[in-house]
Design a protein around this motif. Structure first.
Motif, PDB file in Angstrom:
ATOM      1  N   ALA A  45       0.840  -1.201   0.000  1.00 40.42           N
ATOM      2  CA  ALA A  45       0.000   0.000   0.000  1.00 40.42           C
ATOM      3  C   ALA A  45       0.876   1.251   0.000  1.00 40.42           C
ATOM      4  N   LYS A  46       0.509   2.230  -0.810  1.00 38.27           N
ATOM      5  CA  LYS A  46       1.287   3.456  -0.951  1.00 38.27           C
ATOM      6  C   LYS A  46       0.487   4.670  -0.489  1.00 38.27           C
ATOM      7  N   PRO A  47       1.044   5.444   0.457  1.00 34.68           N
ATOM      8  CA  PRO A  47       0.322   6.611   0.987  1.00 34.68           C
ATOM      9  C   PRO A  47       0.554   7.860   0.146  1.00 34.68           C
ATOM     10  N   ASP A  48       0.356   7.729  -1.176  1.00 33.35           N
ATOM     11  CA  ASP A  48       0.621   8.867  -2.056  1.00 33.35           C
ATOM     12  C   ASP A  48      -0.647   9.591  -2.502  1.00 33.35           C
ATOM     13  N   GLY A  49      -1.823   9.124  -2.044  1.00 34.80           N
ATOM     14  CA  GLY A  49      -3.072   9.791  -2.368  1.00 34.80           C
ATOM     15  C   GLY A  49      -3.588   9.544  -3.762  1.00 34.80           C
TER      16      GLY A  49
ATOM     17  N   VAL B  58      -3.006   0.883   9.575  1.00 32.63           N
ATOM     18  CA  VAL B  58      -2.881   1.877   8.504  1.00 32.63           C
ATOM     19  C   VAL B  58      -2.151   3.079   9.094  1.00 32.63           C
ATOM     20  N   PRO B  59      -0.858   3.257   8.763  1.00 36.99           N
ATOM     21  CA  PRO B  59      -0.099   4.363   9.357  1.00 36.99           C
ATOM     22  C   PRO B  59      -0.511   5.709   8.771  1.00 36.99           C
ATOM     23  N   LYS B  60       0.093   6.775   9.279  1.00 40.16           N
ATOM     24  CA  LYS B  60      -0.213   8.113   8.778  1.00 40.16           C
ATOM     25  C   LYS B  60       0.176   8.220   7.305  1.00 40.16           C
ATOM     26  N   GLY B  61      -0.555   9.091   6.593  1.00 39.77           N
ATOM     27  CA  GLY B  61      -0.393   9.206   5.147  1.00 39.77           C
ATOM     28  C   GLY B  61      -1.767   9.115   4.509  1.00 39.77           C
ATOM     29  N   THR B  62      -1.847   9.387   3.222  1.00 38.97           N
ATOM     30  CA  THR B  62      -3.124   9.364   2.520  1.00 38.97           C
ATOM     31  C   THR B  62      -3.159   8.166   1.573  1.00 38.97           C
ATOM     32  N   PHE B  63      -4.047   7.223   1.871  1.00 40.08           N
ATOM     33  CA  PHE B  63      -4.161   5.986   1.104  1.00 40.08           C
ATOM     34  C   PHE B  63      -5.436   6.036   0.253  1.00 40.08           C
ATOM     35  N   TYR B  64      -5.253   6.242  -1.038  1.00 36.25           N
ATOM     36  CA  TYR B  64      -6.392   6.217  -1.965  1.00 36.25           C
ATOM     37  C   TYR B  64      -6.918   4.785  -2.019  1.00 36.25           C
ATOM     38  N   LEU B  65      -8.236   4.665  -2.021  1.00 32.29           N
ATOM     39  CA  LEU B  65      -8.835   3.337  -1.928  1.00 32.29           C
ATOM     40  C   LEU B  65     -10.101   3.297  -2.760  1.00 32.29           C
ATOM     41  N   GLY B  66     -10.095   2.451  -3.799  1.00 30.81           N
ATOM     42  CA  GLY B  66     -11.342   2.201  -4.514  1.00 30.81           C
ATOM     43  C   GLY B  66     -12.249   1.372  -3.623  1.00 30.81           C
TER      44      GLY B  66
END
Length: 403
Positions: free
Chosen positions: A39-43, A70-78
């Protein structure tokens, strides 16, 4: 207590606990960090496959409990579904932001994040569920457009038992924020639910065919009901909730469909309604298809601040065509207590008790009601009573209209 302070306090307590039990065998949950599964927290990267993989491994683990992190960061999720039954207890800790697609057609299911057939699920953390609903709200016109798109709710639970949510924030849902169907023994605490007051159908928390629900220490501000209690729900306890903007805490609407079930055992205490269209609200369809009973409700210690309709029993509910005002509601309301309800009403009619002619309300108690009118019409607040059997005692503003 802020999230960071709470986390630090929690960490300190855990370290002290660890020292105390260092000589004993430990049974810590296995941690499944979503970033370890790609998982990439790049939004912008869709992390649905990574989250599904994490869930599968955590759910199938047999030796001890699992903790998904789920650590801090923005995880885009369908759209994603987490389906049990699982072999163990699962803790789902969200400290980052889960970001929904802005385009509603990019979610191919009716709930963005869905949990089904699970026991002992504990969702917590300081994170945010960002529904990115702004683009969807203008499309939410199903009452006048039969070709309206189906918009996704933010998070759903179906056939989930002995579980809880604590601490997270739901922001700008496309439709409802949290939806519960056939859920039993579920606690919601310290949750924040936010959407603009003019965002359509963004209900905060919605329950149907569920039981033993506890909601406490929660703030809800939406464009629809803060909390909606629907058919077949029993034993709901709501306390220390701030509601506003929104349409209040609603029971119903009820009676529209033939297969509906009774609603019973609701306690609502220590609530503040601020600027909502309604406060205490029970709504049943005027031409109802089902004969059901609504019973054993207690509302106590409730403050109304500039509320449109502070107390509103509406058994003539018919919001828009094709519904027709042509019959009496067959929903029976009985054993209802309203105690220490106080504050200000935007409308002159601060207490509206419009019950069914065919099935009058029974055993309604009003105790210490103090609702003053502060709207543009001027004059003191008033009450309306239709087809209701009950009693009143203590302070009564507006003047009691019960027989």
């Amino acid at each position: 207590m802020t999230c960071n302070i709470a986390s630090a306090f929690k960490a300190l307590c855990l370290s002290l606990l660890f020292v105390a039990v260092a000589s004993r065998p430990t049974f810590r949950p296995k941690v499944f960090n979503v970033q370890s599964y790609g998982a990439k927290p790049d939004g912008k990267t869709d992390n649905a496959n990574a989250f599904t993989k994490v869930w599968k491994n955590a759910c199938e683990r047999r030796d001890g409990s699992s903790k998904i992190y789920v650590p801090k960061g923005t995880f885009y999720l369908g759209g994603v579904e987490f389906i049990g039954p699982c072999k163990n207890q699962i803790e789902f800790v969200i400290d980052g932001t889960l970001l929904a697609p802005a385009n509603p057609s990019d979610i191919k299911q009716d709930t963005w994040i869905n949990f089904r057939y699970i026991n002992n699920l504990f969702i917590s953390g300081c994170g945010i569920l960002d529904g990115q609903g702004k683009q969807s709200w203008p499309l939410n016109d199903c009452h006048k457009n039969t070709n309206c798109p189906k918009l996704a709710m933010t998070m759903g639970f179906a056939f989930v038992n002995n579980s809880r949510i604590n601490g997270i924030t739901s922001l700008n849902s496309k439709m409802g924020h949290f939806n519960f169907f056939s859920v039993h023994h579920f606690n919601i605490t310290d949750v924040t639910i936010t959407a603009p007051g003019d965002s359509p159908n963004t209900d905060g928390i919605k329950f149907g065919f569920s039981s033993n629900i506890h909601i406490s220490n929660t703030h809800i501000g939406t464009g629809d009901d803060c909390i909606a209690i629907l058919s077949g729900t029993s034993n709901v306890n709501i306390s220390n909730v701030n509601c506003g903007p929104g349409h209040g805490i609603s029971v119903g609407s009820l009676g529209k469909n033939k297969d509906e079930k009774d609603v019973q055992g609701l306690t609502v205490r220590d609530i503040v309604f601020n600027g909502t269209s309604d406060g205490i609200r029970i709504k049943t369809w005027e031409s109802s298809a089902s004969k059901i009973i609504v019973s054993n409700f207690v509302y106590e210690n409730i403050q109304m601040i500039n509320v449109g309709k502070p107390i509103n029993i509406d058994q003539k509910y018919c919001p828009y065509p094709p519904c027709e005002k042509k019959g009496e509601s067959h929903v029976q309301i009985k054993d209802l207590k309203l105690k220490n309800i106080y504050g200000t009403s935007k409308n002159k009619v601060a207490v509206n008790l419009q019950c069914s002619k065919s099935f009058p309300c029974k055993n309604v108690e009003l105790i210490d009601i103090n609702l003053k009118h502060n709207g543009v019409e001027g004059g003191p607040s008033t009450a309306v009573c239709e087809n209701i059997d009950g009693s009143a005692r203590g302070k009564m503003i507006p003047q009691n209209c019960l027989n």
